[in-house]
Design a protein around this motif. Structure first.
Motif, mmCIF file in Angstrom:
data_model
loop_
_atom_site.group_PDB
_atom_site.id
_atom_site.type_symbol
_atom_site.label_atom_id
_atom_site.label_comp_id
_atom_site.label_asym_id
_atom_site.label_seq_id
_atom_site.Cartn_x
_atom_site.Cartn_y
_atom_site.Cartn_z
ATOM 1 N N SER A 164 1.026 -1.259 -0.077
ATOM 2 C CA SER A 164 -0.041 -0.029 -0.028
ATOM 3 C C SER A 164 0.849 1.241 0.127
ATOM 4 N N THR A 165 2.131 1.143 0.366
ATOM 5 C CA THR A 165 2.857 2.320 0.169
ATOM 6 C C THR A 165 3.720 2.704 -0.976
ATOM 7 N N HIS A 166 3.448 1.944 -1.919
ATOM 8 C CA HIS A 166 4.122 2.003 -3.133
ATOM 9 C C HIS A 166 3.330 2.183 -4.372
ATOM 10 N N ASP A 167 3.545 2.888 -5.221
ATOM 11 C CA ASP A 167 2.826 3.371 -6.524
ATOM 12 C C ASP A 167 3.755 3.005 -7.565
ATOM 13 N N GLY A 168 3.586 1.826 -8.144
ATOM 14 C CA GLY A 168 4.463 1.260 -9.181
ATOM 15 C C GLY A 168 4.616 -0.302 -9.351
ATOM 16 N N PRO A 169 5.285 -0.730 -10.277
ATOM 17 C CA PRO A 169 5.434 -2.188 -10.305
ATOM 18 C C PRO A 169 5.804 -2.807 -8.829
ATOM 19 N N SER A 170 5.349 -3.918 -8.703
ATOM 20 C CA SER A 170 5.800 -4.499 -7.358
ATOM 21 C C SER A 170 5.679 -5.983 -7.481
ATOM 22 N N VAL A 171 6.432 -6.934 -6.542
ATOM 23 C CA VAL A 171 6.134 -8.390 -6.543
ATOM 24 C C VAL A 171 6.575 -8.727 -5.110
ATOM 25 N N VAL A 172 5.668 -9.847 -4.957
ATOM 26 C CA VAL A 172 5.786 -10.344 -3.541
ATOM 27 C C VAL A 172 6.673 -11.630 -3.940
ATOM 28 N N VAL A 173 7.529 -11.734 -2.875
ATOM 29 C CA VAL A 173 8.410 -12.898 -2.919
ATOM 30 C C VAL A 173 8.516 -13.910 -1.906
ATOM 31 N N SER A 174 8.276 -15.148 -2.040
ATOM 32 C CA SER A 174 8.190 -16.036 -0.591
ATOM 33 C C SER A 174 8.567 -17.464 -1.237
ATOM 34 N N ASP A 175 9.310 -17.972 -0.209
ATOM 35 C CA ASP A 175 9.257 -19.494 -0.632
ATOM 36 C C ASP A 175 7.991 -20.334 -0.270
ATOM 37 N N ALA A 192 0.252 -6.731 -7.784
ATOM 38 C CA ALA A 192 1.421 -6.981 -7.850
ATOM 39 C C ALA A 192 1.591 -8.511 -8.385
ATOM 40 N N GLY A 193 2.758 -8.798 -8.790
ATOM 41 C CA GLY A 193 3.112 -10.188 -9.034
ATOM 42 C C GLY A 193 3.490 -10.970 -7.966
ATOM 43 N N LEU A 194 3.520 -12.285 -8.105
ATOM 44 C CA LEU A 194 3.762 -13.188 -7.075
ATOM 45 C C LEU A 194 4.925 -14.075 -7.777
ATOM 46 N N ILE A 195 6.143 -14.421 -6.899
ATOM 47 C CA ILE A 195 7.228 -15.083 -7.397
ATOM 48 C C ILE A 195 7.188 -16.005 -5.911
ATOM 49 N N VAL A 196 7.289 -17.203 -6.151
ATOM 50 C CA VAL A 196 7.413 -18.135 -5.144
ATOM 51 C C VAL A 196 8.308 -19.141 -5.599
ATOM 52 N N ASP A 197 9.137 -19.506 -4.424
ATOM 53 C CA ASP A 197 10.409 -20.723 -4.768
ATOM 54 C C ASP A 197 9.553 -22.019 -4.189
ATOM 55 N N ASP A 198 9.346 -23.042 -5.010
ATOM 56 C CA ASP A 198 8.810 -24.311 -4.682
ATOM 57 C C ASP A 198 9.653 -25.201 -4.607
ATOM 58 N N ALA A 199 10.991 -25.119 -4.308
ATOM 59 C CA ALA A 199 11.969 -26.218 -4.099
ATOM 60 C C ALA A 199 11.581 -27.133 -3.110
ATOM 61 N N HIS A 200 11.000 -26.901 -1.951
ATOM 62 C CA HIS A 200 10.742 -28.121 -1.252
ATOM 63 C C HIS A 200 9.224 -28.420 -1.393
ATOM 64 N N GLY A 201 8.538 -27.986 -2.208
ATOM 65 C CA GLY A 201 7.012 -28.304 -2.498
ATOM 66 C C GLY A 201 6.913 -29.547 -3.756
ATOM 67 N N LEU A 202 7.743 -28.902 -4.727
ATOM 68 C CA LEU A 202 7.676 -29.682 -5.966
ATOM 69 C C LEU A 202 7.837 -31.312 -5.856
ATOM 70 N N GLY A 203 7.048 -32.089 -6.214
ATOM 71 C CA GLY A 203 7.339 -33.671 -5.759
ATOM 72 C C GLY A 203 6.631 -34.130 -4.654
ATOM 73 N N VAL A 204 6.190 -33.068 -3.821
ATOM 74 C CA VAL A 204 5.418 -33.627 -2.689
ATOM 75 C C VAL A 204 4.160 -32.922 -2.341
ATOM 76 N N LEU A 205 4.046 -31.698 -2.789
ATOM 77 C CA LEU A 205 2.660 -31.066 -2.609
ATOM 78 C C LEU A 205 1.914 -31.122 -3.769
ATOM 79 N N GLY A 206 0.556 -30.778 -3.871
ATOM 80 C CA GLY A 206 -0.072 -30.731 -5.134
ATOM 81 C C GLY A 206 -0.500 -32.174 -5.608
#
Length: 394
Positions: free
Chosen positions: A163-174, A198-212
């Motif tokens: 909410s504090t930013h006016d422009g491109p943004s991304v949320v980054v999480s494992d 905003a875009g969402l970038i997530v690192d699924d290193a420990h989810g691929l093969g286990v979740l879903g």
């Protein structure tokens, strides 16, 4: 002109000795420990979640690719390092995980650096979870956007930052955090990101093969696979038992990475053997989707037995089980005692743990038997320092 000073006595790096003494005093010295190919230890330290690293079909996939394409990719993928094998792996990964396109890189670390730096240009905001992996943190540091670190797994803090930013943004999480194995609130993070475009970038290193479904990953599990505002990074070195990483997302995002991501443009392509092994592992997972469920069952069984022994273990949400240790020194001794008793476990200490609490980190593998689980828990319990047990349990 000032005279040049000679450092032929080696004093240029004397400051390293001070750092080493500091690590020794804090119990934070790390050493390499080469292992033989036929180690007799029961392995609960690796990230081989599906037990595929030594599977005959995965090994043969690597050997077949090396025989056909050679030992290395021979150059960056934009020059000579892209083979038909790389292209097939990208197509198969994208299709399996439910995304429009994919880009394979030489490691999961390189994939995270590529995604974050290429998608956070000057003037953008990166909102990063405090518990993120070092590769995401380094991506934030290298990106030209401004980074705001928010409390762990806190969608409201993400909203406040956006909410504090006016422009491109991304949320980054494992998606699954590597220390305790807890999952990020992906649906809530996605909702927060979408509220502010905003875009969402997530690192699924420990989810691929286990979740879903059948191990298709965390994004598949929450209905974000293929979303136009979602980018997923994966590693091929964990559930797929190989090496390398990939970025999955919309075709225009992948095209942008090909043209701008420095860890892709200037790095030698993934070795053909690693691509061949990853493809073979993917084919095995397609044929045996129950492997993902089995990894989760093993994790839950490990946790239940450890808690039953009076140890403080974090309930697993994927395939990682962590057991709290009283101190860094005791964690190191505990891991060494486990090793002497025939069990290999991970030992996580600061600065690898964001909360400063040392742990044994156990990996649940789909191929572990109940007898092996019982053996592992027995060793961990017998070798545990007194302070590792909950009050009144012993």
């Amino acid at each position: 002109m000032a005279a040049a000073h000679s450092s032929s006595d080696g004093s240029a790096f004397d400051w390293i000795d001070d750092r080493r003494r500091g690590r020794e005093a804090a119990g934070l010295v790390r050493t390499l420990r080469p292992r033989p190919a036929d180690s007799p230890l029961l392995d609960l330290a690796s990230n081989d979640y599906l037990g595929l690293a030594r599977h005959p079909e995965v090994v043969e996939g690597a050997a077949r690719a090396a025989r056909r394409w050679g030992g290395g990719a021979t150059g960056s993928r934009l020059v000579t390092g892209t083979t038909e094998l790389h292209t097939r792996l990208e197509q198969e990964l994208a299709a399996f995980c439910g995304f429009e396109s994919a880009l394979v890189l030489s490691s999961g670390y390189a994939a995270n650096l590529a995604a974050v730096t290429a998608l956070a240009p000057h003037g953008s905001l990166i909102v990063s979870d405090a518990g993120n992996h070092a590769s995401l943190i380094d991506g934030c540091r290298l990106a030209r956007g401004t980074t705001q670190v928010v409390p762990h797994a806190d969608p409201e803090a993400v909203r406040k930052a956006l909410s504090t930013h006016d422009g491109p943004s991304v949320v980054v999480s494992d998606t699954v955090f590597s220390v305790d194995g807890d999952q990020a609130p992906l649906s809530e993070l996605s909702n927060a990101a979408r509220e502010f475009g905003a875009g969402l970038i997530v690192d699924d290193a420990h989810g691929l093969g286990v979740l879903g479904a059948g191990g298709r990953g965390a994004a598949d599990a929450v209905g974000l696979a293929g979303a136009p505002d979602t980018v997923v990074t994966v590693t091929l070195s964990k559930s797929f038992g190989s090496q390398g990483g990939a970025v999955l997302g919309p075709a225009r995002v992948i095209d942008h990475l090909i043209n701008t991501a420095r860890t892709f443009i200037f790095d030698t392509g993934l070795a053909p053997a690693a691509a061949g092994a990853a493809l073979a592992a993917l084919e095995l997972l397609r044929a045996r989707p129950e492997l993902a469920r089995q990894a989760g069952q093993v994790a839950r069984s490990l946790h239940e037995r450890l808690v039953g022994e009076g140890l403080t273990a974090v309930a697993p949400e994927a395939a990682v089980v962590s057991v709290r240790a009283p101190s860094p020194d005791e964690a190191v001794r505990w891991a060494a005692d486990c090793r002497a008793a025939g069990l290999s476990v991970g030992c996580f200490r600061p600065p690898s743990v964001p909360d400063g609490i040392s742990r044994l980190r156990l990996t649940a593998r789909a191929d572990l038997t109940q007898d092996q689980i019982a053996e592992a828990v027995g060793v961990i319990s017998r070798t545990a320092p007194a302070g590792a047990f909950t009050a009144g349990s012993r």
